[in-house]
Design a protein around this motif. Structure first.
Motif, PDB file in Angstrom:
ATOM      1  N   UNK A 104       0.825  -1.213   0.000  1.00 43.37           N
ATOM      2  CA  UNK A 104       0.000   0.000   0.000  1.00 43.37           C
ATOM      3  C   UNK A 104       0.860   1.264   0.000  1.00 43.37           C
ATOM      4  N   UNK A 105       1.963   1.223   0.713  1.00 41.80           N
ATOM      5  CA  UNK A 105       2.886   2.360   0.707  1.00 41.80           C
ATOM      6  C   UNK A 105       3.469   2.530  -0.693  1.00 41.80           C
ATOM      7  N   UNK A 106       3.876   1.420  -1.287  1.00 39.54           N
ATOM      8  CA  UNK A 106       4.434   1.476  -2.640  1.00 39.54           C
ATOM      9  C   UNK A 106       3.413   2.028  -3.631  1.00 39.54           C
ATOM     10  N   UNK A 107       2.157   1.598  -3.509  1.00 41.40           N
ATOM     11  CA  UNK A 107       1.107   2.085  -4.419  1.00 41.40           C
ATOM     12  C   UNK A 107       0.911   3.593  -4.266  1.00 41.40           C
ATOM     13  N   UNK A 108       0.948   4.084  -3.025  1.00 35.91           N
ATOM     14  CA  UNK A 108       0.800   5.527  -2.796  1.00 35.91           C
ATOM     15  C   UNK A 108       1.972   6.286  -3.404  1.00 35.91           C
ATOM     16  N   UNK A 109       3.163   5.737  -3.271  1.00 35.92           N
ATOM     17  CA  UNK A 109       4.355   6.367  -3.849  1.00 35.92           C
ATOM     18  C   UNK A 109       4.276   6.374  -5.377  1.00 35.92           C
ATOM     19  N   UNK A 110       3.912   5.244  -5.939  1.00 34.99           N
ATOM     20  CA  UNK A 110       3.833   5.147  -7.395  1.00 34.99           C
ATOM     21  C   UNK A 110       2.715   6.011  -7.975  1.00 34.99           C
ATOM     22  N   UNK A 111       1.650   6.238  -7.199  1.00 30.73           N
ATOM     23  CA  UNK A 111       0.563   7.106  -7.655  1.00 30.73           C
ATOM     24  C   UNK A 111       1.066   8.532  -7.883  1.00 30.73           C
ATOM     25  N   UNK A 112       2.109   8.896  -7.150  1.00 29.83           N
ATOM     26  CA  UNK A 112       2.729  10.217  -7.318  1.00 29.83           C
ATOM     27  C   UNK A 112       3.848  10.183  -8.359  1.00 29.83           C
ATOM     28  N   UNK A 113       4.127   8.996  -8.874  1.00 23.93           N
ATOM     29  CA  UNK A 113       5.212   8.791  -9.840  1.00 23.93           C
ATOM     30  C   UNK A 113       6.557   9.194  -9.233  1.00 23.93           C
ATOM     31  N   UNK A 114       6.728   8.854  -7.954  1.00 27.31           N
ATOM     32  CA  UNK A 114       7.957   9.171  -7.240  1.00 27.31           C
ATOM     33  C   UNK A 114       8.852   7.945  -7.163  1.00 27.31           C
ATOM     34  N   UNK A 115      10.139   8.158  -7.175  1.00 29.25           N
ATOM     35  CA  UNK A 115      11.107   7.100  -6.917  1.00 29.25           C
ATOM     36  C   UNK A 115      11.152   6.839  -5.409  1.00 29.25           C
ATOM     37  N   UNK A 116      11.738   5.705  -5.054  1.00 31.59           N
ATOM     38  CA  UNK A 116      11.932   5.442  -3.630  1.00 31.59           C
ATOM     39  C   UNK A 116      12.829   6.503  -3.010  1.00 31.59           C
ATOM     40  N   UNK A 117      13.794   6.952  -3.756  1.00 34.66           N
ATOM     41  CA  UNK A 117      14.722   7.963  -3.241  1.00 34.66           C
ATOM     42  C   UNK A 117      13.992   9.267  -2.923  1.00 34.66           C
ATOM     43  N   UNK A 118      13.108   9.687  -3.835  1.00 37.20           N
ATOM     44  CA  UNK A 118      12.364  10.937  -3.624  1.00 37.20           C
ATOM     45  C   UNK A 118      11.424  10.819  -2.432  1.00 37.20           C
ATOM     46  N   UNK A 119      10.704   9.703  -2.353  1.00 31.20           N
ATOM     47  CA  UNK A 119       9.759   9.512  -1.245  1.00 31.20           C
ATOM     48  C   UNK A 119      10.500   9.418   0.082  1.00 31.20           C
ATOM     49  N   UNK A 120      11.610   8.696   0.086  1.00 31.67           N
ATOM     50  CA  UNK A 120      12.393   8.568   1.316  1.00 31.67           C
ATOM     51  C   UNK A 120      12.915   9.931   1.776  1.00 31.67           C
ATOM     52  N   UNK A 121      13.372  10.740   0.841  1.00 28.19           N
ATOM     53  CA  UNK A 121      13.864  12.079   1.187  1.00 28.19           C
ATOM     54  C   UNK A 121      12.755  12.923   1.792  1.00 28.19           C
ATOM     55  N   UNK A 122      11.574  12.866   1.210  1.00 22.78           N
ATOM     56  CA  UNK A 122      10.435  13.642   1.736  1.00 22.78           C
ATOM     57  C   UNK A 122      10.037  13.182   3.134  1.00 22.78           C
ATOM     58  N   UNK A 123      10.198  11.874   3.400  1.00 23.75           N
ATOM     59  CA  UNK A 123       9.821  11.319   4.703  1.00 23.75           C
ATOM     60  C   UNK A 123      10.964  11.354   5.707  1.00 23.75           C
ATOM     61  N   UNK A 124      12.146  11.795   5.261  1.00 21.65           N
ATOM     62  CA  UNK A 124      13.287  11.880   6.169  1.00 21.65           C
ATOM     63  C   UNK A 124      13.846  10.523   6.556  1.00 21.65           C
ATOM     64  N   UNK A 125      13.915   9.612   5.580  1.00 22.28           N
ATOM     65  CA  UNK A 125      14.435   8.284   5.865  1.00 22.28           C
ATOM     66  C   UNK A 125      15.363   7.836   4.745  1.00 22.28           C
ATOM     67  N   UNK A 126      16.053   6.755   4.942  1.00 21.06           N
ATOM     68  CA  UNK A 126      16.976   6.231   3.937  1.00 21.06           C
ATOM     69  C   UNK A 126      16.195   5.415   2.906  1.00 21.06           C
ATOM     70  N   UNK A 127      16.542   5.522   1.631  1.00 21.08           N
ATOM     71  CA  UNK A 127      15.840   4.760   0.593  1.00 21.08           C
ATOM     72  C   UNK A 127      15.856   3.246   0.821  1.00 21.08           C
ATOM     73  N   UNK A 128      16.935   2.736   1.398  1.00 20.63           N
ATOM     74  CA  UNK A 128      16.993   1.298   1.675  1.00 20.63           C
ATOM     75  C   UNK A 128      15.944   0.897   2.699  1.00 20.63           C
ATOM     76  N   UNK A 129      15.727   1.743   3.690  1.00 24.01           N
ATOM     77  CA  UNK A 129      14.693   1.462   4.695  1.00 24.01           C
ATOM     78  C   UNK A 129      13.316   1.436   4.039  1.00 24.01           C
ATOM     79  N   UNK A 130      13.056   2.381   3.145  1.00 26.07           N
ATOM     80  CA  UNK A 130      11.776   2.404   2.448  1.00 26.07           C
ATOM     81  C   UNK A 130      11.616   1.158   1.588  1.00 26.07           C
ATOM     82  N   UNK A 131      12.656   0.755   0.903  1.00 20.83           N
ATOM     83  CA  UNK A 131      12.613  -0.451   0.083  1.00 20.83           C
ATOM     84  C   UNK A 131      12.255  -1.670   0.926  1.00 20.83           C
ATOM     85  N   UNK A 132      12.873  -1.788   2.084  1.00 29.24           N
ATOM     86  CA  UNK A 132      12.608  -2.921   2.966  1.00 29.24           C
ATOM     87  C   UNK A 132      11.166  -2.916   3.474  1.00 29.24           C
TER      88      UNK A 132
END
Length: 86
Positions: free
Chosen positions: A14-42
Motif C-alpha cells: 500500500x505504501x508502494x502504491x501511494x508512492x507510485x501514484x505520485x510517480x515518485x522514486x523510492x529515493x524521492x519519497x524517502x527524502x520527503x519522509x526523512x528516511x533512507x531509501x533502503x529502509x523504504x525499500x525494505x
C-alpha cells in the motif's frame, strides 16, 4: 505464511502504491519522509515492519491518510472483533 507477515507485506504494498501514484522514486519519497531509501525499500517489500512514527511520516510525505496503508489487512489470529461487529 502467517497473517502478520501477510499484513506486513500488504502495508508495504500500500505504501508502494501511494508512492507510485505520485510517480515518485523510492529515493524521492524517502527524502520527503526523512528516511533512507533502503529502509523504504525494505518496508515496501515487507522485509521490515515500519514503526508508527515512520508510517505517519510516510503518509504526510505521500499526502495520504495513514489509514490508507492498512487497506486490505487481515485480522490477526487471536484478535477478537469488537462487540457487535462481524
Amino acid at each position: 505464511m502467517a497473517v502478520e507477515d501477510e499484513n506486513q507485506q500488504r502495508v508495504g504494498a500500500n505504501i508502494k502504491a501511494a508512492r507510485e501514484a505520485l510517480d515518485w522514486s523510492q529515493e524521492a519519497a524517502a527524502a520527503e519522509a526523512g528516511m533512507h531509501p533502503t529502509a523504504l525499500s525494505m518496508i515496501e517489500t515487507g522485509a521490515r515492519a515500519p514503526k508508527l512514527d515512520t508510517l505517519i511520516r510516510l503518509a504526510f510525505a505521500l499526502s495520504v491518510e495513514p489509514g490508507t496503508f492498512f487497506s486490505g489487512v487481515k485480522r490477526p489470529e487471536g484478535a477478537r472483533p469488537r462487540h457487535g461487529a462481524d
